[in-house]
Design a protein around this motif. Structure first.
Motif, mmCIF file in Angstrom:
data_model
loop_
_atom_site.group_PDB
_atom_site.id
_atom_site.type_symbol
_atom_site.label_atom_id
_atom_site.label_comp_id
_atom_site.label_asym_id
_atom_site.label_seq_id
_atom_site.Cartn_x
_atom_site.Cartn_y
_atom_site.Cartn_z
ATOM 1 N N TYR A 54 10.763 -29.951 20.787
ATOM 2 C CA TYR A 54 9.919 -29.422 21.815
ATOM 3 C C TYR A 54 11.009 -28.916 22.729
ATOM 4 O O TYR A 54 12.046 -29.428 23.321
ATOM 5 C CB TYR A 54 9.233 -30.440 22.335
ATOM 6 N N THR A 55 10.660 -27.819 23.699
ATOM 7 C CA THR A 55 11.369 -27.476 24.774
ATOM 8 C C THR A 55 10.443 -27.410 26.046
ATOM 9 O O THR A 55 9.021 -27.668 25.854
ATOM 10 C CB THR A 55 12.140 -25.888 24.635
ATOM 11 N N LEU A 56 10.892 -26.859 27.176
ATOM 12 C CA LEU A 56 9.962 -26.893 28.229
ATOM 13 C C LEU A 56 8.979 -25.512 28.256
ATOM 14 O O LEU A 56 7.919 -25.906 28.606
ATOM 15 C CB LEU A 56 10.830 -26.779 29.543
ATOM 16 N N SER A 57 9.415 -24.801 27.345
ATOM 17 C CA SER A 57 8.440 -23.533 27.242
ATOM 18 C C SER A 57 7.715 -23.466 25.908
ATOM 19 O O SER A 57 6.591 -22.997 25.902
ATOM 20 C CB SER A 57 9.267 -22.246 27.743
ATOM 21 N N GLU A 58 8.356 -24.152 24.681
ATOM 22 C CA GLU A 58 7.837 -23.535 23.607
ATOM 23 C C GLU A 58 8.404 -24.609 22.438
ATOM 24 O O GLU A 58 8.956 -25.452 22.870
ATOM 25 C CB GLU A 58 8.201 -22.318 23.009
ATOM 26 N N GLU A 59 8.082 -24.540 21.445
ATOM 27 C CA GLU A 59 8.391 -25.355 20.279
ATOM 28 C C GLU A 59 9.618 -24.400 19.370
ATOM 29 O O GLU A 59 9.022 -23.206 19.113
ATOM 30 C CB GLU A 59 7.333 -25.736 19.230
ATOM 31 N N VAL A 60 10.604 -24.683 19.352
ATOM 32 C CA VAL A 60 11.867 -24.105 18.655
ATOM 33 C C VAL A 60 11.990 -24.744 17.335
ATOM 34 O O VAL A 60 12.024 -25.740 17.001
ATOM 35 C CB VAL A 60 13.031 -24.185 19.508
ATOM 36 N N LEU A 62 13.319 -26.018 13.576
ATOM 37 C CA LEU A 62 14.696 -26.728 13.480
ATOM 38 C C LEU A 62 15.559 -25.723 12.975
ATOM 39 O O LEU A 62 16.775 -26.015 13.318
ATOM 40 C CB LEU A 62 14.372 -27.791 12.597
ATOM 41 N N ALA A 63 15.314 -24.720 12.083
ATOM 42 C CA ALA A 63 16.342 -23.756 11.576
ATOM 43 C C ALA A 63 17.119 -23.044 12.853
ATOM 44 O O ALA A 63 18.410 -22.889 12.597
ATOM 45 C CB ALA A 63 15.712 -22.675 10.714
ATOM 46 N N GLU A 64 16.176 -22.830 13.836
ATOM 47 C CA GLU A 64 16.930 -21.924 15.180
ATOM 48 C C GLU A 64 18.075 -23.053 15.684
ATOM 49 O O GLU A 64 19.007 -22.538 16.082
ATOM 50 C CB GLU A 64 15.830 -21.590 15.962
ATOM 51 N N VAL A 65 17.721 -24.306 15.781
ATOM 52 C CA VAL A 65 18.398 -25.232 16.395
ATOM 53 C C VAL A 65 19.777 -25.357 15.605
ATOM 54 O O VAL A 65 20.653 -25.355 16.217
ATOM 55 C CB VAL A 65 17.777 -26.749 16.514
ATOM 56 N N PHE A 66 19.524 -25.651 14.450
ATOM 57 C CA PHE A 66 20.760 -25.558 13.413
ATOM 58 C C PHE A 66 21.571 -24.341 13.740
ATOM 59 O O PHE A 66 22.820 -24.475 13.623
ATOM 60 C CB PHE A 66 20.259 -26.018 11.886
ATOM 61 N N GLU A 102 13.167 -33.622 27.307
ATOM 62 C CA GLU A 102 13.768 -34.815 27.547
ATOM 63 C C GLU A 102 12.798 -35.889 27.496
ATOM 64 O O GLU A 102 13.090 -36.951 26.864
ATOM 65 C CB GLU A 102 14.460 -35.103 28.700
ATOM 66 N N ASP A 103 11.503 -35.677 27.706
ATOM 67 C CA ASP A 103 10.318 -36.788 27.774
ATOM 68 C C ASP A 103 9.885 -36.715 26.335
ATOM 69 O O ASP A 103 9.336 -37.881 25.860
ATOM 70 C CB ASP A 103 9.348 -36.264 28.514
ATOM 71 N N ARG A 104 10.097 -35.688 25.371
ATOM 72 C CA ARG A 104 9.389 -35.451 24.120
ATOM 73 C C ARG A 104 10.522 -35.784 22.989
ATOM 74 O O ARG A 104 10.031 -35.813 21.831
ATOM 75 C CB ARG A 104 8.439 -34.540 24.113
ATOM 76 N N VAL A 105 11.657 -35.320 23.173
ATOM 77 C CA VAL A 105 12.549 -35.452 22.331
ATOM 78 C C VAL A 105 13.582 -36.595 22.543
ATOM 79 O O VAL A 105 14.269 -36.628 23.421
ATOM 80 C CB VAL A 105 13.530 -34.023 22.300
#
Length: 137
Positions: A54-60, A62-66, A102-105
């Motif tokens: 979760y981000t403030l605007s969308e869901e990223v 996991l591959a993009e985070v990696f 930060e509230d959901r992760v």
């Protein structure tokens, strides 16, 4: 190998590679020690390709985070381990994904992401973003 064949199995440490499907579940191989395990349909199993942050605007995905971690670290392991303090983990993750929610992760989620990235990096599985996704960007 893409994240489509990499699994997280509830109650078992590390990550697993999907080998084959059986009538009652499937067989997976641990990326940590190479042991094979039989997994039933009742186990809590997640494909890494289906996980998003979760981000403030969308869901990223996991591959993009990696991929962002890989770019930040130049393809090397993270300087921080999954056993680091909560504040250190959050500070590191903020540098990777500045607008994460930060509230959901939670810190436990960040621990898993750091641990999983280091496991995949140690196995040489660092092609996180598929060619089709890279072409769209």
């Amino acid at each position: 190998m893409s994240l489509d064949k990499i699994l997280s199995i509830g109650g078992k440490p590390g990550l697993f590679k999907l080998l084959t499907q059986t009538r009652t579940g499937f067989v997976a191989e641990s990326l940590l020690d190479g042991k094979r395990v039989s997994v039933g349909l009742r186990n809590n199993v997640n494909l890494l390709s289906e996980i998003a942050i979760y981000t403030l605007s969308e869901e990223v995905p996991l591959a993009e985070v990696f991929q962002k971690i890989k770019e930040k670290e130049g393809g090397e392991k993270t300087p921080i381990t999954h056993k680091a303090a909560k504040d250190e983990l959050e500070e590191y993750f903020f540098a990777v994904l500045p607008d994460y929610d930060e509230d959901r992760v939670y810190a436990s989620d960040i621990k898993k992401i750091v641990q999983w990235y280091n496991i995949l990096q140690a196995q040489g599985m660092t092609d996180f973003v598929s060619e089709a996704t890279a072409e769209e960007e």
